[in-house]
Scaffold this active site. Structure first.
Site, PDB file in Angstrom:
ATOM      1  CG  ASP A 577      -2.007  -1.125   1.039  1.00  0.00           C
ATOM      2  OD1 ASP A 577      -1.703  -2.121   0.352  1.00  0.00           O
ATOM      3  OD2 ASP A 577      -3.108  -1.012   1.593  1.00  0.00           O
ATOM      4  CD  GLU A 811      -4.332  -4.811   9.210  1.00  0.00           C
ATOM      5  OE1 GLU A 811      -4.912  -4.084  10.034  1.00  0.00           O
ATOM      6  OE2 GLU A 811      -4.468  -4.670   7.985  1.00  0.00           O
TER       7      GLU A 811
END
Ligand SMILES: *[C@@H]1O[C@H](CO)[C@@H](O)[C@H](O)[C@H]1NC(C)=O
Ligand SMILES: *[C@@H]1O[C@H](CO)[C@@H](O)[C@H](O)[C@H]1NC(C)=O
Ligand SMILES: *[C@@H]1O[C@H](CO)[C@@H](O)[C@H](O)[C@H]1NC(C)=O
Ligand SMILES: *[C@@H]1O[C@H](CO)[C@@H](O)[C@H](O)[C@H]1NC(C)=O
Length: 841
Positions: A577, A811
């Site tokens: 990202d 995460e």
């Protein structure tokens, strides 16, 4: 209009007046010559007309055929034949907890499965509206997840709500033609900290999904004793609801019952229907307790309302059985398949307990045989954690069916991809309960150790989604339930966008298992043979659409284009990202991580081709060129950074600044739009190395592309070990502390993601690489081996510690505190901690 003009011209059988005019008076000579020329002109014009018409239709045809390409599946025979998931071919895997997005529920591996599930509510709690159903971080549960799950026949989950814990267990039993029977056991226990004894409503439900029907059987006091039903895929079946007891063998407890039998327009609407049907008029009045009114589903209101409002054809049966009871309690729900005729006994009570015990013992044995954590001396608490990590990945497997929404440059609007099934693990049951291409390769590294056949099936499902161009949509959002969880701007998948082909990592693992004779070549070879044409086009797609500006270089397509709005335009396609890339996206870029993925992929392709006796030279050649460390250095080694780097049109002199909003004098400021943060560029970009040190610079090391004697390894080990750059006591951070973009927001709304936090997938690759370079001869062997031990210890300890403290695997992990952050539970690639503990690489 068009039709009327045509009628005049053909005359509808009436002689045309123009024909009559033409007939008389033969024209004179010069007139004739003129007409000849005229005729030629007319003919030419007609010819031109026809030509342009043909051209026009041809172009139209080409355009529509190009537009169709994106949604045209690859013509090679599918890896999975049409019935591979059917109860006839694969009965053991037919029923499963394939609804990762709900706390507890089961369905079958079929397109329009009857689904079953559980919602619950804590009655008389401070806050109303605490209905639990789909996994939501906003529910702030103290933790939940599968503690044991073998991926096939049973599972044990604990859900820690505020004042009580629900244990949800299931066991399957094979028999008949439709995947057999199963039983659920729900056990509730209050926490020592609870101020009063919780009264809990469990809402068991079943719903069809456009196929079949359900009938609730209601006895006295509104209690649904069973639901019978039928569907094409399941035949006849019966779901029986036991009464709550204080435990196995105890007598029934005081409970109140309610039910709802209605129609639902879709599985994504079930929560809303239940919420909208809740009524507070019911009275809970236990023998020795006070009378209180509680919330329950109200039978009549919603049924009528629904039937009036919607097209009944579009609707599905939906039955809810609500039991309201004080903790502690235990309830069993039994599903029995109509085609299972020689059933020895019912799978309830002590029979169920015995079955559960057997499966648990078998699970424990298989876990130790596979990962050997006991033999390594781990504590039972560590082992329990590792079992939970693996189990929640297995229990988080989903079976989805439907079309992606996709678009190519030839499509004016998004179009529907062909409907298809996807059997896949998911990154996070709450936040990402769907398939992600780049996560899946990591998931299968763990799952292939547990169940090779499972990995083969998942592989086949993903590769069967490939289109004629060789493209696989990277995020699989296939049904309404999945779509309801994704913001609309992220739903459409574009066919110029790649995602790291991590499935090659998993394939490499399968080939190693084949080599070590851990899997039989009798099943593996036919699988590879079917997979091969798809792998070929997949590789080809990467090797052509993602090429870079100079030979042997590669470039991710699909970077953010609106450079002005981001500190550094994101590269979602790379999987990383907001990891810093060239500040000004251009075709001059080359990306070192993609180069390394292609090196890996070509090597694996060469191996597969060799094993299958197919021509492998072209893959070998590509692999040899890309593995040439001189070429790699030439394309990607930055002398300034002493590290591998991307290259592109770049400047470091960027920052986000408040946009200037012109407010005319005398006008109130609040009437004007709030000033946004926009990027300001202080020094013009130029072609150069990007010089961001972090995960991307490690790739030649992570994917074992560097030769063991490469002096670059020295620099990489230094960067890894340096606390001012990548080292932390909890794992390697994604971006060096010294980088100008370290922990910088990308927009006012975009917190740093791959700009500092610790991610377990890349850390897994890092320990794996340290293990690799620490076990083969070379000048850096000892250093790598030492670092391996340290990094492995840090990672295991922190993920474990955070799990104990927070109840979740996360995460990512904070690089300054080690705290878990981002979505949770995240038992996608963060569960690779199990392999790190087991030292299975
Ligand atoms: C799949 O099952 C259906 C119905 O049972 C059958 O008609 C069909 O031939 C089967 N197809 C394959 C490929 O086995
Ligand atoms: C990959 O592409 C390069 C050209 O960019 C070509 O030379 C090479 O043969 C291709 N490799 C394969 C395996 O197709
Ligand atoms: C780099 O980007 C700037 C700004 O978009 C552009 O003006 C310049 O031409 C680019 N340089 C190259 C070499 O592409
Ligand atoms: C990590 O923790 C520190 C200290 O609590 C905090 O300042 C920082 O914002 C955290 N990082 C992220 C990405 O939240």
């Amino acid at each position: 209009m068009g039709r009327r003009r045509k009628r005049v011209a053909t005359g509808d059988g009436v002689p045309s007046p123009r024909k009559e005019e033409k007939a008389p008076a033969p024209p004179r000579k010069e007139k004739k010559k003129k007409t000849d020329i005229g005729k030629v002109f007319i003919n030419i014009s007609i010819g031109l007309c026809i030509f342009s018409l043909i051209w026009f239709f041809y172009a139209l045809y080409m355009r529509s055929s190009l537009a169709r390409r994106v949604v045209t599946l690859h013509p090679s025979p599918r890896v999975l034949d049409a019935n591979s998931s059917s109860p006839a071919v694969s009965p053991e895997r037919y029923w499963g907890s394939y609804r990762p997005q709900v706390y507890f529920g089961m369905k079958t591996r079929s397109p329009r499965s009857v689904v079953t599930g559980l919602m619950w509510m804590h009655q008389f709690a401070e806050m109303d509206g605490n209905l639990r159903h789909t996994c939501e971080q906003g529910d702030h549960l103290l933790g939940y997840g599968w503690l044991m799950h073998d991926g096939v026949s049973f599972g044990v989950q604990e859900i820690h709500d505020r004042d009580f814990t629900l244990t949800t267990e299931f066991v399957k039993r094979m028999g008949g033609d439709h995947g057999g029977d199963w039983t659920w056991r729900i056990t509730a226990k209050q926490h020592g900290t609870a101020l009063s004894t919780p009264v809990v409503s469990l809402m068991f439900y079943a719903s069809t999904d456009g196929q079949g029907s359900l009938q609730a059987h209601v006895e006295e006091k509104n209690r649904v004793s069973s639901v019978t039903g039928t569907s094409e895929e399941l035949g006849n079946f019966k779901i029986t609801f036991g009464k709550p007891t204080a435990g196995e063998g105890a007598s029934a407890k005081y409970a109140r019952y309610n039910f709802l039998q209605t129609r639902s327009p879709g599985l994504d609407k079930l929560t809303d229907i239940v919420k909208n049907s809740l009524n507070h008029k019911f009275i809970f009045s236990p023998p020795k307790g006070e009378k209180r009114s509680y919330f329950a589903v109200d039978t009549y209101k919603v049924t009528n309302h629904q039937n009036q409002q919607n097209d009944p054809k579009m609707e599905s049966d939906f039955v809810v059985h609500q039991v309201t009871v004080q903790t502690p309690f235990q309830i069993e729900v039994l599903f029995e398949s109509g085609s299972f005729r020689e059933r020895p006994n019912q799978l309830v009570g002590s029979v169920l307990t015995d079955e559960l015990e057997k499966r648990k013992v078998a699970f424990d044995e298989k876990f130790e045989a596979t990962f050997g954590l006991q033999a390594k001396g781990f504590t039972s608490s560590h082992i329990k954690f590792a079992k939970a990590a693996l189990s929640n990945m297995l229990g988080g497997m989903g079976y989805f069916f439907g079309p992606s929404v996709v678009q190519s440059v030839y499509n004016e609007h998004p179009v529907l991809y062909p409907e298809g099934p996807l059997f896949t693990a998911v990154p996070s049951r709450s936040f990402f309960p769907r398939g992600f291409l780049w996560d899946e390769g990591f998931h299968q590294l763990l799952l292939s150790k547990w169940d090779t056949q499972l990995t083969q099936e998942v592989f086949a499902h993903w590769l069967d989604l490939i289109n004629i161009e060789g493209w696989i949509p990277r995020e699989q959002i296939l049904d309404d339930e999945a779509r309801s969880k994704v913001p609309s701007e992220f739903i459409v998948q574009h066919n110029e966008n790649a995602n790291p082909p991590t499935l090659f990592l998993a394939l490499q693992e399968l080939l190693e298992q084949l080599d070590a004779e851990l899997v039989s070549s009798q099943t593996m070879l036919p699988f590879l043979r079917k997979l091969y044409p798809r792998l070929q086009v997949w590789f080809e797609w990467f090797n052509t659409t993602q090429v870079g500006p100079v030979p042997n270089s590669y470039r991710w397509r699909g970077r953010d284009k609106d450079t002005n709005l981001f500190l550094n335009p994101k590269t979602l396609t790379s999987g990383l990202d907001d990891y810093p890339r060239a500040s000004h996206p251009s075709a001059d870029e080359r990306h070192v991580d993609l180069y390394c993925w292609m090196t890996l992929a070509s090597g694996v392709m060469a191996n597969v081709a060799r094993i299958l006796g197919e021509p492998h030279q072209v893959y070998e050649n590509t692999h040899r060129s890309l593995s040439n460390n001189d070429l790699l250095n030439e394309l990607h080694w930055s002398e300034n950074l002493h590290a591998f780097s991307d290259y592109g049109n770049h400047t470091q002199a960027v920052s986000l600044q408040q946009e200037k909003v012109f407010v005319p004098p005398g006008q109130p400021r609040h009437q004007f739009p709030v000033a946004r943060l926009v990027r300001s560029v202080r020094r013009a970009p130029k072609l150069q190395y990007v010089n961001a040190l972090g995960y991307v610079s490690l790739f030649p090391f992570l994917l074992h592309i560097l030769t063991p004697d490469s002096p670059k390894i020295e620099h990489i080990l230094q960067a890894i070990k340096d606390p001012e750059r990548l080292w932390t006591p909890y794992g390697l951070r994604s971006l060096s502390r010294a980088d100008p973009l370290y922990m910088k927001r990308n927009t006012e709304h975009d917190a740093p993601y791959w700009r500092g936090p610790i991610w377990i997938n890349i850390n897994y690759l890092a320990v794996r690489a340290l293990h690799h370079y620490g076990s083969i001869e070379g000048p850096y062997k000892e250093k790598a081996a030492t670092l391996y031990q340290e990094l492995r210890t840090n990672l295991m300890n922190n993920v474990y510690k955070q799990y104990l403290e927070t109840g979740y695997i996360w995460e990512q992990y904070n690089d300054s505190t080690g705290r878990g952050q981002g979505s949770h539970p995240f038992t996608g690639w963060s569960a690779l901690t199990v392999l790190i503990m087991a030292e299975k690489y």
